[in-house]
Scaffold this motif. Structure first.
Motif, PDB file in Angstrom:
ATOM      1  N   LEU A  18       0.856  -1.131   0.091  1.00 43.60           N
ATOM      2  CA  LEU A  18       0.006  -0.076  -0.032  1.00 43.60           C
ATOM      3  C   LEU A  18       0.817   1.115   0.010  1.00 43.60           C
ATOM      4  O   LEU A  18       1.922   1.395   0.768  1.00 43.60           O
ATOM      5  CB  LEU A  18      -0.911   0.129   1.410  1.00 43.60           C
ATOM      6  N   ASP A  19       0.382   2.267  -0.775  1.00 46.86           N
ATOM      7  CA  ASP A  19       1.118   3.204  -0.715  1.00 46.86           C
ATOM      8  C   ASP A  19       0.662   4.278   0.282  1.00 46.86           C
ATOM      9  O   ASP A  19      -0.528   4.726   0.422  1.00 46.86           O
ATOM     10  CB  ASP A  19       0.854   4.414  -2.088  1.00 46.86           C
ATOM     11  N   VAL A  20       1.351   4.493   1.583  1.00 44.12           N
ATOM     12  CA  VAL A  20       0.841   5.183   2.634  1.00 44.12           C
ATOM     13  C   VAL A  20       1.903   6.376   2.975  1.00 44.12           C
ATOM     14  O   VAL A  20       3.253   6.259   2.687  1.00 44.12           O
ATOM     15  CB  VAL A  20       0.662   4.246   3.896  1.00 44.12           C
ATOM     16  N   ALA A  21       1.519   7.351   3.691  1.00 41.48           N
ATOM     17  CA  ALA A  21       2.369   8.232   4.083  1.00 41.48           C
ATOM     18  C   ALA A  21       3.428   7.689   5.305  1.00 41.48           C
ATOM     19  O   ALA A  21       2.995   7.027   6.041  1.00 41.48           O
ATOM     20  CB  ALA A  21       1.873   9.586   4.534  1.00 41.48           C
ATOM     21  N   GLY A  22       4.564   7.897   5.465  1.00 46.28           N
ATOM     22  CA  GLY A  22       5.682   7.817   6.233  1.00 46.28           C
ATOM     23  C   GLY A  22       5.069   8.019   7.417  1.00 46.28           C
ATOM     24  O   GLY A  22       4.567   9.467   7.790  1.00 46.28           O
ATOM     25  N   ARG A  23       5.397   7.479   8.709  1.00 43.41           N
ATOM     26  CA  ARG A  23       4.915   7.991  10.105  1.00 43.41           C
ATOM     27  C   ARG A  23       6.381   8.251  10.734  1.00 43.41           C
ATOM     28  O   ARG A  23       7.185   7.607  10.759  1.00 43.41           O
ATOM     29  CB  ARG A  23       4.513   6.491  11.047  1.00 43.41           C
ATOM     30  N   SER A  24       6.267   9.534  11.322  1.00 45.02           N
ATOM     31  CA  SER A  24       7.461   9.889  11.856  1.00 45.02           C
ATOM     32  C   SER A  24       7.196  10.579  13.244  1.00 45.02           C
ATOM     33  O   SER A  24       5.963  11.229  13.216  1.00 45.02           O
ATOM     34  CB  SER A  24       8.408  10.867  11.027  1.00 45.02           C
ATOM     35  N   PRO A  25       7.642  10.480  14.198  1.00 50.73           N
ATOM     36  CA  PRO A  25       7.442  11.095  15.563  1.00 50.73           C
ATOM     37  C   PRO A  25       7.156  12.712  15.675  1.00 50.73           C
ATOM     38  O   PRO A  25       6.285  13.296  16.337  1.00 50.73           O
ATOM     39  CB  PRO A  25       8.236  10.821  16.651  1.00 50.73           C
ATOM     40  N   GLU A  26       7.825  13.346  14.724  1.00 46.08           N
ATOM     41  CA  GLU A  26       7.816  14.781  14.523  1.00 46.08           C
ATOM     42  C   GLU A  26       6.448  15.265  13.847  1.00 46.08           C
ATOM     43  O   GLU A  26       6.065  16.278  13.890  1.00 46.08           O
ATOM     44  CB  GLU A  26       8.920  15.175  13.797  1.00 46.08           C
ATOM     45  N   ARG A  27       5.835  14.342  12.879  1.00 46.98           N
ATOM     46  CA  ARG A  27       4.963  14.687  11.956  1.00 46.98           C
ATOM     47  C   ARG A  27       3.408  14.564  12.794  1.00 46.98           C
ATOM     48  O   ARG A  27       3.381  13.455  13.171  1.00 46.98           O
ATOM     49  CB  ARG A  27       4.957  13.896  10.724  1.00 46.98           C
ATOM     50  N   GLN A  28       2.768  15.600  12.497  1.00 40.78           N
ATOM     51  CA  GLN A  28       1.388  15.587  13.263  1.00 40.78           C
ATOM     52  C   GLN A  28       0.438  14.626  12.469  1.00 40.78           C
ATOM     53  O   GLN A  28       0.328  14.793  11.355  1.00 40.78           O
ATOM     54  CB  GLN A  28       1.036  16.915  13.350  1.00 40.78           C
ATOM     55  N   PRO A  29      -0.071  13.719  13.029  1.00 40.06           N
ATOM     56  CA  PRO A  29      -1.057  12.756  12.476  1.00 40.06           C
ATOM     57  C   PRO A  29      -2.504  13.158  12.114  1.00 40.06           C
ATOM     58  O   PRO A  29      -3.193  12.669  11.434  1.00 40.06           O
ATOM     59  CB  PRO A  29      -0.943  11.370  13.177  1.00 40.06           C
ATOM     60  N   PHE A  30      -2.675  14.337  12.732  1.00 42.16           N
ATOM     61  CA  PHE A  30      -4.139  14.970  12.464  1.00 42.16           C
ATOM     62  C   PHE A  30      -4.015  16.297  12.654  1.00 42.16           C
ATOM     63  O   PHE A  30      -2.943  17.065  12.913  1.00 42.16           O
ATOM     64  CB  PHE A  30      -5.022  14.531  13.727  1.00 42.16           C
ATOM     65  N   VAL A  31      -5.100  17.249  12.205  1.00 46.84           N
ATOM     66  CA  VAL A  31      -5.209  18.626  12.427  1.00 46.84           C
ATOM     67  C   VAL A  31      -6.324  18.838  13.356  1.00 46.84           C
ATOM     68  O   VAL A  31      -7.368  18.179  13.053  1.00 46.84           O
ATOM     69  CB  VAL A  31      -5.661  19.182  11.060  1.00 46.84           C
ATOM     70  N   ARG A  32      -6.157  19.625  14.371  1.00 44.06           N
ATOM     71  CA  ARG A  32      -7.300  19.934  15.280  1.00 44.06           C
ATOM     72  C   ARG A  32      -7.761  21.267  15.095  1.00 44.06           C
ATOM     73  O   ARG A  32      -7.207  22.327  14.627  1.00 44.06           O
ATOM     74  CB  ARG A  32      -6.876  20.007  16.720  1.00 44.06           C
ATOM     75  N   CYS A  33      -9.188  21.436  14.731  1.00 46.69           N
ATOM     76  CA  CYS A  33      -9.722  22.554  14.451  1.00 46.69           C
ATOM     77  C   CYS A  33      -9.936  23.551  15.677  1.00 46.69           C
ATOM     78  O   CYS A  33      -9.963  23.284  16.800  1.00 46.69           O
ATOM     79  CB  CYS A  33     -11.283  22.403  14.324  1.00 46.69           C
ATOM     80  N   ALA A  34      -9.328  25.070  15.415  1.00 50.72           N
ATOM     81  CA  ALA A  34      -8.952  25.798  16.476  1.00 50.72           C
ATOM     82  C   ALA A  34     -10.519  26.346  16.745  1.00 50.72           C
ATOM     83  O   ALA A  34     -10.561  26.389  18.334  1.00 50.72           O
ATOM     84  CB  ALA A  34      -8.310  27.010  15.751  1.00 50.72           C
TER      85      ALA A  34
END
Length: 152
Positions: free
Chosen positions: A66-82
């Motif tokens: 599967l083509d998936v984005a790489g997981r890194s601890p520095e990268r945010q896995p979600f966006v929270r609405c302000a």
């Protein structure tokens, strides 16, 4: 009744008498013989090897990961609405709850501060965990020493 069926079965095709049907002629043999010539003589070494291309269609298809984005601890896995603080996918242009634009500068800054706080909290938790592990190992070593002394 069974005898009647047997008799009918035996009478389905009556045996032919010699000379009753049309005899094959030389013209018929020539006509059909011209369609199919004699085959090639068989090879003495064995059957001819089958080319790999002929059997490739029977092999299972190669599985593609599967083509998936790489997981890194520095990268945010979600966006929270302000505005409503709902977590959204990083690819969402708008909040799924309040429809606020997630690509604005204020939204980006909010998420950067949030993620920086989460990373700092994770570092603190990792240090606390390491300290607890060290304390557990020290306690286990002390208990082992006490057992040795009691046994001696």
């Amino acid at each position: 009744m069974p005898d009647d069926r047997r008799r009918r079965f035996l009478g389905i095709e009556r045996p032919r008498r010699p000379g009753a049907g049309p005899e094959p002629s030389a013209a018929t043999d020539a006509r059909f013989g011209a369609l199919e010539g004699p085959g090639a003589p068989p090879d003495a070494s064995g059957p001819a090897p089958v080319a790999a291309g002929h059997v490739d269609r029977f092999r299972p298809a190669a599985e593609r990961p599967l083509d998936v984005a790489g997981r890194s601890p520095e990268r945010q896995p979600f966006v929270r609405c302000a505005r409503c603080e709902t977590d959204n996918t990083v690819y969402a242009p708008r909040c799924t709850t309040c429809q606020a634009d997630l690509r604005t500068e204020a939204q980006r800054l909010f998420n950067e501060r949030l993620w920086a706080g989460r990373l700092a909290q994770g570092e603190v938790e990792a240090r606390e965990h390491a300290a607890r592990q060290a304390a557990l190992e020290a306690d286990a070593a002390e208990a082992a020493r006490a057992r040795r002394e009691a046994a001696e």
